[in-house]
Design a protein around this motif. Sequence first.
Motif, PDB file in Angstrom:
ATOM      1  N   ALA A 103       0.847  -1.190   0.000  1.00  0.00           N
ATOM      2  CA  ALA A 103       0.000   0.000   0.000  1.00  0.00           C
ATOM      3  C   ALA A 103       0.887   1.247   0.000  1.00  0.00           C
ATOM      4  N   PRO A 104       0.428   2.335  -0.591  1.00  0.00           N
ATOM      5  CA  PRO A 104       1.218   3.572  -0.560  1.00  0.00           C
ATOM      6  C   PRO A 104       1.280   4.139   0.850  1.00  0.00           C
ATOM      7  N   ILE A 105       2.395   4.765   1.161  1.00  0.00           N
ATOM      8  CA  ILE A 105       2.536   5.330   2.501  1.00  0.00           C
ATOM      9  C   ILE A 105       1.560   6.467   2.731  1.00  0.00           C
ATOM     10  N   GLU A 106       1.008   7.005   1.670  1.00  0.00           N
ATOM     11  CA  GLU A 106      -0.031   8.024   1.798  1.00  0.00           C
ATOM     12  C   GLU A 106      -1.216   7.501   2.595  1.00  0.00           C
ATOM     13  N   PRO A 151      -0.970  10.446   5.570  1.00  0.00           N
ATOM     14  CA  PRO A 151      -1.526  11.327   4.540  1.00  0.00           C
ATOM     15  C   PRO A 151      -0.941  12.732   4.587  1.00  0.00           C
ATOM     16  N   GLY A 152      -0.526  13.172   3.411  1.00  0.00           N
ATOM     17  CA  GLY A 152      -0.045  14.543   3.278  1.00  0.00           C
ATOM     18  C   GLY A 152       1.379  14.773   3.731  1.00  0.00           C
ATOM     19  N   LEU A 153       2.039  13.764   4.273  1.00  0.00           N
ATOM     20  CA  LEU A 153       3.379  13.986   4.824  1.00  0.00           C
ATOM     21  C   LEU A 153       4.439  14.073   3.736  1.00  0.00           C
ATOM     22  N   VAL A 154       4.419  13.148   2.793  1.00  0.00           N
ATOM     23  CA  VAL A 154       5.430  13.144   1.732  1.00  0.00           C
ATOM     24  C   VAL A 154       4.828  13.838   0.516  1.00  0.00           C
TER      25      VAL A 154
END
Length: 375
Positions: free
Chosen positions: A111-114, A118-121
């Motif tokens: 899964a994406p780290i988003e 959320p919103g960090l990278v």
Amino acid sequence: MKALAVTLATAVALTGAPLAAGQSATAKPPTRDAVQRALDGLVGADGFPGALASVRQTDGRTRDYTSGVGDLRTGAKVPVDGRVRIASNTKMFTSVVVLQLVGEGKVDLDAPIEDYLPGLVRGDHWDGHDITVRQLLQHTSGLPDYDDLVTDLLDIQHRYWEPREMVDAALARTEGPGHGEWSYSNTNYILAGLLVQKVTGRPIGEEITNRIITPLGLRDTYWPGVGDQEIRGAHPHGYHKNKPGDPWTDVTVMDPSMGWAAGQLIASPSDVNRFLTALIKGRLLKPAQLEQMQTTVDAPGFDTRGDAKYGLGIATFTLTCGGIAWQHGGNSPGYTTVDAVTTTGKSATIAVTALPTALEQVTRLENALDAALCR
């Protein structure tokens, strides 16, 4: 502690004990074993102030070694199995916690780290939607490293860092390795630590302690608290110089926060071995997650042998006696560790009390590790 045979030979000479049957009065004493010779070389030829090692056999029998001095000011001996800053070995612990969460169904490796942060990278060059949890643990995210922004380690010896500061420093860079290509970056594991905290609602140090350190009974391993710059318990002093020819600076007392989930732990060599053996024998991860951890990609430059492959927080180490071991290692101002465990569970950890200043020193550290596992 010297090899047992040498210690016993010295004791006999000092006490005047009688010779064993058939022993010649002119017989040469037993030679030092390969590990002791290697440690003595690291101190004598390579100039490290002190060195210590622990080798654990598959049946749990352990032998510890020391060489050099543990305190240049007083000349005190290196404490047997003393505690050191194990730096990037912390990544193995962080990866285990993430993989345990995968086994519990709380994290998806692909899964994406988003989804978790959320919103960090975000930025012109980086996007959390395109980076998976697996890519963080395997160093294939393409994110740049914050670590090489520091030019003088002595300037930040006592500076405290928040994890977000390190992420922001990395994301402020405009260039990085290609996405999907292997490139070692501490930033990946700072994000992995933040992911653990978001999913569990607890500090990463607490999760490592409760999930790994306490269950395994690692009595000399601990996560330093905020502002804790000391090393508790018996330990050799660590030293640093910015360039060859500079005098040694004692950096034993320092703030470890710049390592955080990528490199903050303190441990003894024997505790690192116990962790490695438990990991390889499946005591920390379910079979599916251990298999994922040992699924590798080429990792050029991870060690001087040039053929290392990196899994999820652990890498291969080619043995001269045949086969591979699983390794990591770590570098922190004042301490360098190399360590590995064979597929049968024999493990070894070697630490020196300064950073290498030449590639040849790194090679000899790796050769010492090889000798410990192959002797």
